[in-house]
Design a protein around this motif. Sequence first.
Motif, PDB file in Angstrom:
ATOM      1  N   VAL A  73       0.862  -1.176   0.000  1.00 41.65           N
ATOM      2  CA  VAL A  73       0.000   0.000   0.000  1.00 41.65           C
ATOM      3  C   VAL A  73       0.897   1.223   0.000  1.00 41.65           C
ATOM      4  N   VAL A  74       0.641   2.124  -0.940  1.00 41.84           N
ATOM      5  CA  VAL A  74       1.433   3.347  -1.039  1.00 41.84           C
ATOM      6  C   VAL A  74       0.536   4.564  -0.836  1.00 41.84           C
ATOM      7  N   SER A  75       1.122   5.600  -0.260  1.00 43.76           N
ATOM      8  CA  SER A  75       0.457   6.887  -0.124  1.00 43.76           C
ATOM      9  C   SER A  75       0.916   7.762  -1.282  1.00 43.76           C
ATOM     10  N   CYS A  76      -0.042   8.412  -1.943  1.00 44.50           N
ATOM     11  CA  CYS A  76       0.243   9.210  -3.129  1.00 44.50           C
ATOM     12  C   CYS A  76       0.077  10.701  -2.829  1.00 44.50           C
ATOM     13  N   TYR A  77       1.013  11.500  -3.312  1.00 45.18           N
ATOM     14  CA  TYR A  77       1.041  12.936  -3.084  1.00 45.18           C
ATOM     15  C   TYR A  77       1.173  13.667  -4.417  1.00 45.18           C
ATOM     16  N   ARG A  78       0.835  14.962  -4.404  1.00 44.52           N
ATOM     17  CA  ARG A  78       0.889  15.764  -5.615  1.00 44.52           C
ATOM     18  C   ARG A  78       1.317  17.188  -5.257  1.00 44.52           C
ATOM     19  N   LEU A  79       2.139  17.782  -6.113  1.00 54.38           N
ATOM     20  CA  LEU A  79       2.543  19.172  -5.976  1.00 54.38           C
ATOM     21  C   LEU A  79       2.300  19.872  -7.299  1.00 54.38           C
ATOM     22  N   ASP A  80       1.414  20.862  -7.296  1.00 60.29           N
ATOM     23  CA  ASP A  80       1.086  21.627  -8.498  1.00 60.29           C
ATOM     24  C   ASP A  80       2.042  22.809  -8.581  1.00 60.29           C
ATOM     25  N   LEU A  81       2.869  22.852  -9.614  1.00 61.40           N
ATOM     26  CA  LEU A  81       3.858  23.920  -9.784  1.00 61.40           C
ATOM     27  C   LEU A  81       3.292  25.148 -10.483  1.00 61.40           C
ATOM     28  N   ARG A  82       2.056  25.083 -10.942  1.00 58.41           N
ATOM     29  CA  ARG A  82       1.449  26.178 -11.705  1.00 58.41           C
ATOM     30  C   ARG A  82       0.929  27.313 -10.809  1.00 58.41           C
ATOM     31  N   LYS A  83       1.013  27.141  -9.518  1.00 59.27           N
ATOM     32  CA  LYS A  83       0.474  28.156  -8.604  1.00 59.27           C
ATOM     33  C   LYS A  83       1.319  29.404  -8.584  1.00 59.27           C
TER      34      LYS A  83
END
Length: 83
Positions: A73-83
């Motif tokens: 089981v993996v935890s998934c993350y996201r970083l939006d660079l468009r901000k």
Amino acid sequence: IGYCIGKKYWGQGIMSEVLKYIISYLINETDFEVITGRHDVDNPASGKVMVKNGFVFETNKTEHSKKNNSLIVVSCYRLDLRK
């Protein structure tokens, strides 16, 4: 984003600093718009590194591990660079 560091270097802030510079490079020198990262749920410290650098938790999901031919089981993350 993926990273692996020897156990004797854990907890020293090394990966947080490295990730900070990688994000800066991607923002300033490339046209990347989104970075994703994931870690085994049994290693929550990796999630803390991502959150410290602006990543947002998205979900947990089950994946097949080629390393030992099992499900993890993996935890998934996201970083939006468009901000």
